[in-house]
Write an enzyme that holds these catalytic residues in place. Structure first.
Site, PDB file in Angstrom:
ATOM      1  N   LYS A   1     -78.290  44.377   6.824  1.00  0.00           N
ATOM      2  CA  LYS A   1     -76.918  43.827   6.818  1.00  0.00           C
ATOM      3  C   LYS A   1     -76.607  43.158   8.150  1.00  0.00           C
ATOM      4  CE  LYS A   1     -74.486  46.776   9.628  1.00  0.00           C
ATOM      5  NZ  LYS A   1     -74.209  46.501  10.969  1.00  0.00           N
TER       6      LYS A   1
ATOM      7  N   PRO B   1     -86.065  45.574  11.814  1.00  0.00           N
ATOM      8  CA  PRO B   1     -86.161  46.220  13.129  1.00  0.00           C
ATOM      9  C   PRO B   1     -85.271  47.469  13.189  1.00  0.00           C
ATOM     10  CG  PRO B   1     -85.870  43.850  13.377  1.00  0.00           C
ATOM     11  CD  PRO B   1     -85.699  44.153  11.915  1.00  0.00           C
TER      12      PRO B   1
ATOM     13  N   ALA C   1     -81.232  48.510  15.719  1.00  0.00           N
ATOM     14  CA  ALA C   1     -81.036  47.084  15.981  1.00  0.00           C
ATOM     15  C   ALA C   1     -79.667  46.563  15.563  1.00  0.00           C
ATOM     16  CB  ALA C   1     -82.118  46.289  15.236  1.00  0.00           C
ATOM     17  N   GLY C   2     -78.863  47.392  14.883  1.00  0.00           N
ATOM     18  CA  GLY C   2     -77.565  46.911  14.386  1.00  0.00           C
ATOM     19  C   GLY C   2     -77.670  46.274  13.018  1.00  0.00           C
ATOM     20  N   LEU C   3     -78.860  46.419  12.375  1.00  0.00           N
ATOM     21  CA  LEU C   3     -79.094  45.797  11.063  1.00  0.00           C
ATOM     22  C   LEU C   3     -78.995  46.815   9.918  1.00  0.00           C
ATOM     23  CD1 LEU C   3     -82.078  43.607  12.231  1.00  0.00           C
ATOM     24  CD2 LEU C   3     -79.937  42.691  11.328  1.00  0.00           C
ATOM     25  N   ALA C   4     -78.592  48.041  10.242  1.00  0.00           N
ATOM     26  CA  ALA C   4     -78.406  49.115   9.246  1.00  0.00           C
ATOM     27  C   ALA C   4     -79.678  49.406   8.448  1.00  0.00           C
ATOM     28  CB  ALA C   4     -77.244  48.794   8.296  1.00  0.00           C
ATOM     29  N   GLY C   5     -80.833  49.303   9.099  1.00  0.00           N
ATOM     30  CA  GLY C   5     -82.102  49.522   8.396  1.00  0.00           C
ATOM     31  C   GLY C   5     -82.201  50.915   7.783  1.00  0.00           C
TER      32      GLY C   5
ATOM     33  N   SER D   1     -79.732  52.970   7.066  1.00  0.00           N
ATOM     34  CA  SER D   1     -78.690  53.101   6.028  1.00  0.00           C
ATOM     35  C   SER D   1     -79.102  52.356   4.765  1.00  0.00           C
ATOM     36  CB  SER D   1     -77.363  52.526   6.531  1.00  0.00           C
ATOM     37  OG  SER D   1     -76.979  53.162   7.727  1.00  0.00           O
TER      38      SER D   1
ATOM     39  N   ASP E   1     -72.608  53.479   7.507  1.00  0.00           N
ATOM     40  CA  ASP E   1     -72.955  52.172   6.939  1.00  0.00           C
ATOM     41  C   ASP E   1     -73.561  52.283   5.538  1.00  0.00           C
ATOM     42  OD1 ASP E   1     -72.060  50.519   8.953  1.00  0.00           O
ATOM     43  OD2 ASP E   1     -73.998  50.416   9.979  1.00  0.00           O
TER      44      ASP E   1
HETATM   45  O1  C5P Z   1     -71.935  57.783  10.653  1.00  0.00           O
HETATM   46  P1  C5P Z   1     -73.098  57.528  11.578  1.00  0.00           P
HETATM   47  O2  C5P Z   1     -74.003  58.728  11.689  1.00  0.00           O
HETATM   48  O3  C5P Z   1     -73.825  56.284  11.257  1.00  0.00           O
HETATM   49  O4  C5P Z   1     -72.458  57.299  13.006  1.00  0.00           O
HETATM   50  C1  C5P Z   1     -73.203  57.383  14.191  1.00  0.00           C
HETATM   51  C2  C5P Z   1     -72.261  57.584  15.369  1.00  0.00           C
HETATM   52  O5  C5P Z   1     -71.500  56.393  15.590  1.00  0.00           O
HETATM   53  C3  C5P Z   1     -71.215  58.663  15.167  1.00  0.00           C
HETATM   54  O6  C5P Z   1     -71.688  59.915  15.581  1.00  0.00           O
HETATM   55  C4  C5P Z   1     -70.079  58.194  16.050  1.00  0.00           C
HETATM   56  O7  C5P Z   1     -70.338  58.515  17.389  1.00  0.00           O
HETATM   57  C5  C5P Z   1     -70.167  56.681  15.950  1.00  0.00           C
HETATM   58  N1  C5P Z   1     -69.240  56.093  14.955  1.00  0.00           N
HETATM   59  C6  C5P Z   1     -67.893  56.024  15.225  1.00  0.00           C
HETATM   60  N2  C5P Z   1     -67.036  55.453  14.303  1.00  0.00           N
HETATM   61  C7  C5P Z   1     -67.500  54.961  13.140  1.00  0.00           C
HETATM   62  C8  C5P Z   1     -68.890  55.005  12.846  1.00  0.00           C
HETATM   63  C9  C5P Z   1     -69.738  55.584  13.782  1.00  0.00           C
HETATM   64  O8  C5P Z   1     -67.435  56.458  16.294  1.00  0.00           O
HETATM   65  N3  C5P Z   1     -66.653  54.395  12.278  1.00  0.00           N
END
Ligand code: C5P
Length: 279
Positions: free
Chosen positions: A8, A89, A92-96, A98, A131
């Site tokens: 994504k 990758p 990377a911010g690409l939600a791989g 997820s 994500d």
């Molecule tokens: O939900 P996920 O495990 O992907 O989130 C990783 C970390 O990113 C969380 O532990 C939190 O520190 C941060 N996060 C957040 N607010 C969000 C999504 C993620 O602060 N909406």
């Protein structure tokens, strides 16, 4: 079953506030691209393996967590082995990760004929990661709340995308911890992006790409992101931005030739560069 897990992009990423549960209130326009992992799911004993040795191959792998969440939500017992061929990758911010989790949810829902709707399946994914709900739905969508409140949007007109990951990792929790809401001065024009999507106006979307995390990065890394964005624009991108918590940068192109030029130029400098398209 073989299933594809699409990466994504964030066309926009805005952080509206900090929540009492420690998460942040988000507003993001998300878009799937063809760049994907390939998952092979077979009857088994709960093993996960991947073509990258450093991916967790135990209960911390999001794909395995998704299988467990599905069984818990539906009361089914479907022990499976999951083989992941990683192309997206990582970190990377690409939600791989997820995307892999979402692909497992979709596959198990189909295989067991559990009959969960996409929105019900997305809610199962919310317990796995913020994500994951969007990755279950895919396409073009507005994600709000922690990421679990989803509104499908008119699809972004199909275009070429050049994706470039500079060679440093970004920790999502650490970047969130650096966010100072009072210091966020520039925000994406989310309403403008939604209006441009409704008008089928690719350039209107591309000119409004923005991610508030770009301002939260350390200056040295921010400079690298800016430099890649400048190169993409210089090669003819309609717009460029960082995706998620980075560090991957992408550019949207309406000209395949320009996209190929950008890909070639960035490949001379970076190892992880992909030419893909929106789906
Ligand atoms: O939900 P996920 O495990 O992907 O989130 C990783 C970390 O990113 C969380 O532990 C939190 O520190 C941060 N996060 C957040 N607010 C969000 C999504 C993620 O602060 N909406």
């Amino acid at each position: 079953m073989q299933v594809q897990a699409h990466a994504k992009l964030n066309l926009t990423l805005d952080i509206l506030g900090r929540r009492e549960d420690g998460y942040h209130e988000m507003q993001m326009v998300m878009q799937s691209v063809a760049l994907s992992d390939l998952l092979t799911i077979t009857p088994g004993t709960g093993q996960v393996r991947a073509n990258l040795s450093y991916l967790p191959a135990d209960g911390r792998n999001l794909a395995q967590m998704a299988a467990a969440a599905f069984c818990q939500a539906t009361g089914q017992d479907v022990p499976v082995d999951i083989a992941i061929q990683k192309r997206i990758p990582v970190c990377a911010g690409l939600a791989g990760g997820s995307a892999d989790a979402a692909a497992v949810l979709r596959a198990l829902n189909q295989h067991t004929r559990a009959g969960l709707t996409p929105f019900q399946l997305a809610q199962v994914g919310a317990g796995v990661g913020s994500d994951v709900p969007y990755c279950v739905l895919g396409g073009t969508a507005l994600a709000e709340g922690r990421g679990e409140r989803l509104t499908p949007l008119p699809p972004l007109p199909v275009c070429q995308v050049v994706v470039c990951k500079p060679p440093f990792p970004v920790s999502t929790p650490r970047l969130f911890a650096r966010v100072d809401l009072r210091k966020i001065t520039r925000r994406p024009d989310t309403a403008g992006v939604v209006a441009a999507l409704e008008a089928g106006d690719l350039a209107g979307v591309a000119h409004r790409l923005y991610n508030v995390f770009e301002d939260v990065l350390e200056p040295r890394r921010r400079a690298k992101i800016d430099e890649i964005k400048a190169q993409l624009i210089d090669c003819g991108a309609l717009g460029a931005s960082m995706t998620g918590s980075g560090p991957t940068v992408f550019g949207l192109f309406d000209s395949p030739q320009a996209a190929r030029r950008a890909e070639q130029r960035l490949r001379e400098q970076y190892r992880e560069v992909f030419l893909t398209q929106t789906v």
